[in-house]
Design an enzyme around this catalytic site. Structure first.
Site, short mmCIF file in Angstrom:
data_model
loop_
_atom_site.label_atom_id
_atom_site.label_comp_id
_atom_site.label_asym_id
_atom_site.label_seq_id
_atom_site.Cartn_x
_atom_site.Cartn_y
_atom_site.Cartn_z
N ARG A 91 -4.59 6.54 -8.95
CA ARG A 91 -5.26 5.59 -9.86
C ARG A 91 -6.58 5.11 -9.25
O ARG A 91 -6.67 4.92 -8.04
CB ARG A 91 -4.36 4.38 -10.11
N LEU B 152 0.84 -1.19 0.00
CA LEU B 152 0.00 0.00 0.00
C LEU B 152 0.88 1.24 0.00
O LEU B 152 1.33 1.71 1.05
CB LEU B 152 -0.93 0.00 1.24
N GLU C 286 12.64 -3.97 -2.39
CA GLU C 286 12.66 -4.53 -3.75
C GLU C 286 14.08 -4.54 -4.31
O GLU C 286 14.48 -5.46 -5.01
CB GLU C 286 11.74 -3.72 -4.66
P1 ADP Z 1 5.40 4.33 -4.19
O1 ADP Z 1 4.23 3.45 -4.47
O2 ADP Z 1 5.45 5.54 -5.07
O3 ADP Z 1 6.71 3.60 -4.01
P2 ADP Z 1 5.52 4.74 -1.32
O4 ADP Z 1 5.55 3.31 -0.97
O5 ADP Z 1 6.73 5.56 -1.04
O6 ADP Z 1 5.06 4.99 -2.80
O7 ADP Z 1 4.27 5.39 -0.57
C1 ADP Z 1 4.02 6.75 -0.72
C2 ADP Z 1 2.78 7.11 0.04
O8 ADP Z 1 2.88 6.67 1.40
C3 ADP Z 1 2.66 8.63 0.15
O9 ADP Z 1 1.94 9.13 -0.92
C4 ADP Z 1 1.90 8.80 1.42
O10 ADP Z 1 0.53 8.86 1.09
C5 ADP Z 1 2.12 7.54 2.21
N1 ADP Z 1 2.81 7.81 3.48
C6 ADP Z 1 4.14 7.84 3.72
N2 ADP Z 1 4.37 8.11 5.03
C7 ADP Z 1 3.17 8.22 5.63
C8 ADP Z 1 2.73 8.50 6.95
N3 ADP Z 1 3.58 8.70 7.95
N4 ADP Z 1 1.40 8.55 7.18
C9 ADP Z 1 0.53 8.35 6.16
N5 ADP Z 1 0.87 8.09 4.91
C10 ADP Z 1 2.16 8.04 4.63
#
Ligand code: ADP
Length: 404
Positions: A240, A208, A383
């Protein structure tokens, strides 16, 4: 052995240099907006990270900057390219051809190119990365690690779409899945964490982040996954839509006068958390807004958690139960509130979140109660390490077989 892990996007080139024996991250970085006048290069770890604006006209240019940054200047990680033993490339689409990672040769390159129709931006970019490596490091072995290969174990009843069979035959339209390297990693780590063979477990893995996907891993084998022909299917995501009634697409196209590329943009870039909240695709901003009473921000939270909940139900039914649920990526690892909402009301299924443990922040951890029949784990994904490990194993196997 030092492995350079490369992840080429249409206008970006991400990299990590990993020592596989020590599991040490030697350096990392990203070139962004490659091909535009505003390209930039971020290089280095934590406090040593530097960002420079530098024109990069293509992936070849980006690759040259990456190799220079790795071997020269204050932030260098190695003295020369001789210290890079192999290169691992992340490839999004391996189609039906690749059910595992492989050493890159002309046949593999031809197939990655052929499959570009199914992942136009990603596979073409990966090919540019491969070409750049061949140019600057012609003697280094390279391995392709496919996002889709983990899902080649899906049975036809899971990977086929109920549309005329001829489209499968003509265009290979089926579910391929994505985020496979992440799901494979967290499923393996979950079994290791519980000190049980993966073959004894029914696991649901939840990636997620900005992109979101879930997988049912039944006794070590992926049997279903939420992303489809493309990464647009399945769960609601950052920008998305995930799965929607397909009839909505021609409806909006007709009423808004949109072309196929415009509707693609709407579903890929303007939907999900961003589309519903109207604020951001970043859950942190949505959380702040929902705490200030913004109804649409709260609705976005509710829809996202409900979407995960529904896939949990599907996969419990598909596997006839679940032993472990694993969460990873930006939201899965960090958002206590989202985890609370996902697991609310699942006690009758034997899934009980421990609210105190749910507040813990770092590392691999169990967040279910002692009495919960189903174990809930948070496992930070890695990954790049998985790509480095596959690269190491395949290069090593190949060297051994050449010696035989
Ligand atoms: P990607 O799929 O681009 O690799 P990530 O796994 O880095 O993305 O996840 C990014 C998302 O995680 C951000 O858009 C944000 O919504 C969420 N996120 C990161 N840290 C937090 C947090 N402390 N609380 C809530 N959501 C978070």
């Amino acid at each position: 052995m030092n492995v350079l892990v490369l992840n080429a996007g249409s206008s970006s080139l991400k990299y990590q240099l990993i020592n596989i024996e020590t599991h040490a991250l030697l350096s990392k970085g990203i070139c962004e907006r490659v091909g535009s006048d505003e390209s930039s290069h971020k290089h280095g770890i934590d406090d040593n990270e530097v960002v420079i604006s530098i024109p990069m006209k293509d992936h070849n240019d980006a690759m040259r900057h990456v190799l220079e940054a790795l071997t020269e200047g204050e932030n260098k990680a190695i003295d020369s390219l001789d210290e890079i033993d192999a290169i691992g490339h992340r490839i999004v689409q391996g189609g039906k051809y690749f059910d595992r990672s492989v050493l890159i040769d002309d046949f593999v390159i031809e197939k990655i190119d052929e499959l570009a129709e199914l992942a136009p931006l990603h596979n073409k970019a990966a090919l540019m990365g491969i070409e750049a490596c061949k140019r600057f490091m012609p003697d280094k072995p390279m391995v392709a690690v496919f996002d889709s290969s983990y899902f080649q174990t899906l049975p036809p009843k899971a990977f086929m779409y109920p549309i005329p069979y001829e489209y499968y035959e003509k265009y290979a339209i089926r579910k391929y899945g994505a985020h496979g390297t992440s799901h494979r990693y967290i499923a393996e780590r979950a079994a290791a964490y519980l000190e049980e063979p993966i073959e004894d477990l029914k696991i649901i893995t939840c990636h997620l982040g900005n992109g979101c996907s879930m997988t049912a891993v039944d006794h070590g084998v992926a049997v279903d996954t939420s992303m489809g022909l493309t990464p647009l299917d399945g769960l609601m995501m950052g920008t998305r839509s995930g799965a929607i009634d397909p009839a909505i697409i021609p409806f909006i196209m007709e009423h808004e006068g949109l072309s196929t590329s415009e509707i693609n943009d709407v579903l890929n870039k303007k939907s999900g958390l961003l589309g519903i909240s109207g604020i951001s695709n970043d859950l942190r901003s949505i959380r702040s807004a929902s705490e200030e009473g913004d109804d649409r921000a709260q609705l976005a939270y509710e829809m996202y958690s409900n979407s995960v909940k529904k896939y949990l139900g599907q996969y419990i039914a598909v596997m006839g139960g679940v032993d472990v649920i694993v969460l990873t990526a930006g939201v899965g690892e960090n958002c206590e509130k989202m985890r609370r909402m996902i697991f609310a009301g699942l006690q009758p299924l034997g899934i009980v979140l421990d609210h105190e443990k749910n507040k813990e922040r770092k590392g691999e951890r169990e967040i279910s109660t002692k009495d919960s029949r189903v174990v809930i784990l948070v496992i930070p994904t890695d990954e790049e390490y998985m790509i480095a490990r596959d690269t190491f194993e395949i290069v090593h196997e190949n060297e051994s077989s050449e010696l035989d």
